[in-house]
Design a protein around this motif. Structure first.
Motif, PDB file in Angstrom:
ATOM      1  N   ALA A   9       0.836  -1.204   0.000  1.00 20.84           N
ATOM      2  CA  ALA A   9       0.000   0.000   0.000  1.00 20.84           C
ATOM      3  C   ALA A   9       0.871   1.255   0.000  1.00 20.84           C
ATOM      4  CB  ALA A   9      -0.928  -0.004   1.215  1.00 20.84           C
ATOM      5  N   LEU A  10       1.916   1.265   0.817  1.00 22.34           N
ATOM      6  CA  LEU A  10       2.781   2.449   0.891  1.00 22.34           C
ATOM      7  C   LEU A  10       3.422   2.741  -0.465  1.00 22.34           C
ATOM      8  CD1 LEU A  10       4.555   1.764   4.309  1.00 22.34           C
ATOM      9  CD2 LEU A  10       3.031   3.688   3.810  1.00 22.34           C
ATOM     10  N   VAL A  11       3.893   1.684  -1.117  1.00 24.61           N
ATOM     11  CA  VAL A  11       4.603   1.886  -2.380  1.00 24.61           C
ATOM     12  C   VAL A  11       3.633   2.238  -3.497  1.00 24.61           C
ATOM     13  CG1 VAL A  11       6.115   0.811  -4.062  1.00 24.61           C
ATOM     14  CG2 VAL A  11       6.431   0.345  -1.645  1.00 24.61           C
ATOM     15  N   GLN A  12       2.521   1.526  -3.541  1.00 27.35           N
ATOM     16  CA  GLN A  12       1.579   1.785  -4.635  1.00 27.35           C
ATOM     17  C   GLN A  12       0.877   3.130  -4.458  1.00 27.35           C
ATOM     18  OE1 GLN A  12      -0.763  -1.843  -5.088  1.00 27.35           O
ATOM     19  NE2 GLN A  12       0.894  -2.855  -6.206  1.00 27.35           N
ATOM     20  N   GLN A  13       0.833   3.630  -3.214  1.00 27.19           N
ATOM     21  CA  GLN A  13       0.290   4.975  -2.991  1.00 27.19           C
ATOM     22  C   GLN A  13       1.368   6.047  -3.098  1.00 27.19           C
ATOM     23  OE1 GLN A  13      -2.096   5.086   0.647  1.00 27.19           O
ATOM     24  NE2 GLN A  13      -2.921   3.066   0.138  1.00 27.19           N
ATOM     25  N   ALA A  14       2.590   5.614  -3.420  1.00 29.30           N
ATOM     26  CA  ALA A  14       3.698   6.555  -3.637  1.00 29.30           C
ATOM     27  C   ALA A  14       3.970   7.444  -2.433  1.00 29.30           C
ATOM     28  CB  ALA A  14       3.459   7.400  -4.890  1.00 29.30           C
ATOM     29  N   VAL A  15       3.821   6.917  -1.230  1.00 27.57           N
ATOM     30  CA  VAL A  15       4.235   7.664  -0.038  1.00 27.57           C
ATOM     31  C   VAL A  15       5.751   7.874  -0.155  1.00 27.57           C
ATOM     32  CG1 VAL A  15       4.379   7.625   2.473  1.00 27.57           C
ATOM     33  CG2 VAL A  15       2.367   6.663   1.310  1.00 27.57           C
ATOM     34  N   PRO A  16       6.220   9.112  -0.078  1.00 27.43           N
ATOM     35  CA  PRO A  16       7.619   9.393  -0.423  1.00 27.43           C
ATOM     36  C   PRO A  16       8.628   8.964   0.654  1.00 27.43           C
ATOM     37  CG  PRO A  16       6.514  11.428   0.193  1.00 27.43           C
ATOM     38  CD  PRO A  16       5.470  10.342   0.232  1.00 27.43           C
ATOM     39  N   LEU A  17       8.781   7.655   0.785  1.00 24.55           N
ATOM     40  CA  LEU A  17       9.761   7.100   1.711  1.00 24.55           C
ATOM     41  C   LEU A  17      11.035   6.749   0.946  1.00 24.55           C
ATOM     42  CD1 LEU A  17       7.343   4.731   3.678  1.00 24.55           C
ATOM     43  CD2 LEU A  17       8.408   6.833   4.547  1.00 24.55           C
ATOM     44  N   THR A  18      12.134   6.646   1.672  1.00 22.00           N
ATOM     45  CA  THR A  18      13.388   6.231   1.034  1.00 22.00           C
ATOM     46  C   THR A  18      13.735   4.799   1.400  1.00 22.00           C
ATOM     47  OG1 THR A  18      14.559   7.185   2.900  1.00 22.00           O
ATOM     48  CG2 THR A  18      14.366   8.546   0.920  1.00 22.00           C
TER      49      THR A  18
END
Lengths: 551, 551
Positions: free
Chosen positions: A299-308
């Motif tokens: 979910a985090l990646v597909q929602q493009a939450v800007p994490l590194t």
């Protein structure tokens, strides 16, 4: 017998037959040792390094080359093997089957070219050497009739040019992780490539193995970073310019990326860089289960939450992390567990680290969005303490392997990647394969797993496994080879790639055809023949299907 | 003489010797014609298509193939040329130098394989045909002794499977842009690949030419989207699986991406897809100057403002956009100019479109961040009207070329990409080259330029040029070839790539060696020989250095 000394130089001295630098160590906590003993049983110490036990056969005669040839026994031994488990087992066990006949250190791409031509004419094998950190047999000297030269890129280092407007920097391929970051930091920039091997590995090696750093989610993998490069082969040089994107034919950079020294020697790389973020912060969260964790990462990646950075540990890895990380304050572990049970997390839960980089506002916003997503998946926040500790200690973790081996516990890692829809089953398959591989010997294996490189369409799976190490070197190597064969077969059968970031080397090469197909192997072989007609360059990686796990 | 009819089928009928579908048109405004006449002078109408003028030589005998061979004259003529300017000039001028001897439409990858084997055995050239929209001579039949088959992928279409969890979809390579989006839209998804040719071009063609869509900033270029693919060659098949990332050797997908039918026929592609955004909105801004605009685009991209689209027009392109877009309400143009002068923008300024996709909040936030950055560069907002109009009409713009040619005005486009530090000089160099290329003939060229694909490290530059078209077809082709040679030389000399998204084809092939080097060409030739030992596949693209601009 090998005399001490010889391969000196400034700075801390590399350890032989172990990770890292002299004087460094990372000891397992009593809790971790107890955890391991419960799973695999008690073990007896494995031999430590003893140079007196190591033989250095007289080097074979080599052609005259335009650079100095080092035939120093310790120098040769230092360049005989990478950092895979069996490399350490063989060095400590006094059973290294072959050494390079010489080490050369060219000062320029032109010298590399002359060396390659000289070696090609004389039928001498050449193994390019960057940081020597391969864990796939990628730099190992395989016994054979043809002499071997280790081509050490230690002199092709440093920042050659910087284009701040385009955020591009050109480095010599032998430049190490810390040297790259130091040069860029002075100019307010970063590459953002932090593989576990960062302190020792080099840019050329990263390109040659399509490496990924721990912050790949934010900065990309090496194949996103390497915008241009120079490859020197016996049959000529390729100088591929750095373009932001191009439709001018097939992208030859991607033939060099992952070529593992088989197609040529990478001498120079143009990398995409970024402004140095003022702040890097990682928040820890416990997810109720592995599946909850996987869903949350996706979910985090597909929602493009800007994490590194995202790392999700399975339950066993979470338990060991707790055993290591909380060991200094055992009462904290008790408190944490009580709190988790209150919130419905039985067992250890699954630890997740989410890191963000930028200014205070950017980091706060990214972590707030993260928290919202993780809460929806049942996550319980543990604050930024575990992340801070992990960031501070991440490059020290590899030292743990040597300390465990001192106690007779062998540990190794392997990894893959797959589309999200295959990830849960693949993780189960590989865990099961590793856990049961030694059943015939009545030996248990402890297996940990984490996701550390998520993408919109899938993720890497990284496995750490532990087994009781026989004190006899050949038996130890054979036990490891059994585990490795079983796990690799499970990866291929389960639809995972042979490697997400360790590469193929010689150890995965027998399975390579299953991944790219017979036609793929033929195409790559044709490219290799064009660049290296006599096949002198690292001939036992990638395209040589012989099983060399026990060499 | 070619009889009408024959290449029928459902849906709107493609126009021959022109862009798009029967019944569609896009007329230049009087303002635009006046603008052009001021720059290049008055012109005489170029001939329109007249099938009676076109000869269809008797086809050469072909081997027996496992599929029906169409020798219908109109079918062959329809598959003789792409959509480059000279393709239209030659069709309308009645001077097409060669036609394929047959058109075949395989129903499966197995049939493709049989066709290729049959043609290889008989020495028949094969040109893979997707949408036939190449503007680089990439599908053109070059006169020669060996017969030619056009291999039309029209039957290898449709969604074959969808993995919603992994956001991956598998399509037949012949699937067109609208068919892809329609299939995905039903499932709430999008590919997000919208090249100017979207209505006609196909997935296989996009992969073969490393295409980029207008929203590449948000969705990536085709080489980011194509996760897996199948390539069928005379010498075997490559089926490259879709992994999120892999370090298992060189990435062979990148050898297929950009291979332009020279290495094999792409039959199936796994693409990375996204949830369909509820909203797409583009805001227009005028920047005081081209350099201000470039700085602003770079700032937006390097600050990772989450836009899906950025287009920056130079002053002349802004003037023509105004001439087209504001022509319906001339008084608006006057008001806009007055307002701009008040805010310090002399001349036309530079028009910039910034698009965002997502839900209302995401789009608003992205455009607010954009506005803040653009204000800092002197930008004056023009609202969302121009962007709405551009989004609504963007696929109709290519029809303008035919309407201009009716009036004797030839127009073509070419493009490149370079690191940011080279972009301003390169844009000047190419503008100057195009503007002065016809000075010897006392002819003027009008040149427009825009940036449409920005990256952290650089950007594409897209040039549109207009010249008076001689009514004689060979003189018209020669004039275009002079412009093309001069501009391509300027691109290569100025450090730009030969193409950002049009490909190499046969027209850029003479310069290909300057980009990838002699060794690069040798490596690609070796790959081609491995897959296609007799060199039957599209032999005049990429690796054939003969100048065919006037063929």
């Amino acid at each position: 017998m090998i005399p001490r000394g010889g391969s000196g130089g400034a700075g801390p001295r590399r350890r032989l037959g172990a990770w890292g630098f002299e004087g460094e160590t990372y000891l397992p906590s009593p809790q971790m040792l107890a955890w391991l003993q419960r799973r695999i049983g008690a073990s007896s110490p494995y031999p430590t390094l003893d140079l007196a036990r190591l033989a250095a056969p007289t080097p074979q005669p080599l052609p005259s080359l335009p650079v100095e040839q080092s035939a120093d026994a310790l120098d040769r031994l230092t360049h005989a093997r990478g950092q895979g488990l069996t490399d350490l087992l063989r060095l400590r066990g006094g059973a290294v089957p072959a050494l390079p006949d010489a080490v050369v250190r060219p000062q320029s791409a032109a010298e590399v070219e002359s060396i390659l031509r000289g070696c090609a004419a004389a039928g001498v094998r050449v193994i390019p050497w960057g940081g020597g950190t391969s864990v796939t047999g990628g730099v190992n000297v395989i016994p054979g009739a043809a002499p071997v030269v280790s081509l050490d890129l230690a002199a092709l280092t440093g920042l050659q040019s910087l284009d701040e407007t385009s955020q591009l920097a050109v480095f010599g391929a032998g430049t190490s992780g810390p040297a790259i970051e130091a040069a860029l930091r002075e100019r307010g920039c970063t590459l953002g490539h932090f593989p576990q091997s960062w302190e020792l590995s080099t840019l050329g090696g990263w390109v040659a193995t399509r490496a990924s750093g721990q912050e790949s989610l934010g900065y990309g993998d090496m194949h996103h970073m390497a915008a241009g490069l120079e490859l020197v082969a016996p049959n000529g040089r390729m100088d591929l310019p750095a373009f932001p994107s191009s439709a001018a034919g097939p992208d030859l950079r991607h033939l060099v990326l992952g070529s593992e020294g088989r197609l040529g020697v990478i001498t120079r790389v143009t990398v995409r860089i970024r402004p140095l973020p003022p702040l890097v912060r990682a928040a820890a969260t416990l997810l109720p289960s592995w599946q909850d964790g996987l869903d949350a990462v996706r979910a985090l990646v597909q929602q493009a939450v800007p994490l590194t950075l995202i790392r999700l540990s399975d339950e066993p890895e979470t338990e060991t992390a707790m055993a290591i990380g909380l060991s200094r304050h055992p009462w904290v572990a008790g408190l944490v567990r009580g709190g988790l049970r209150l919130r419905g997390i039985r067992g250890s839960g699954c630890l997740m680290l989410c890191g963000a980089a930028g200014d205070e506002r950017q980091v706060r916003e990214a972590l707030e969005r993260t928290t919202a997503v993780l809460r929806a998946h049942g996550g319980v926040g543990l604050g930024t303490g575990p992340g801070r500790r992990w960031l501070a200690e991440r490059f020290r973790h590899p030292y743990l392997r040597d300390a465990l081996l001192d106690r007779g516990i062998a540990t190794d890692t392997l990894e893959t990647a797959a589309p999200w829809s295959r990830v849960p089953q693949l993780a189960d398959d590989v865990r099961r394969a590793l856990s049961s591989a030694l059943a015939g010997e009545n030996e248990a294996t402890a297996v940990l797993c984490h996701v550390s490189h998520p993408y919109r369409d899938g993720a890497s799976l990284y496995f750490t496994f532990f087994f009781r190490c026989p004190t006899d070197v050949e038996r130890a190597v054979a036990r490891w080879a059994t585990l490795k064969r079983t796990a690799t077969a499970a990866i291929v059968a389960g639809g995972g790639t042979l490697s997400h970031h360790h590469g193929v080397g010689s150890w995965h090469a027998p399975w390579f055809k299953e991944e790219v197909g017979e036609v793929g192997v033929r195409v790559l072989s044709a490219a290799a023949r064009t660049l290296d007609p006599t096949g002198i360059l690292n001939p036992h990686v990638l395209l040589d299907p012989i099983d060399r796990l026990e060499v």
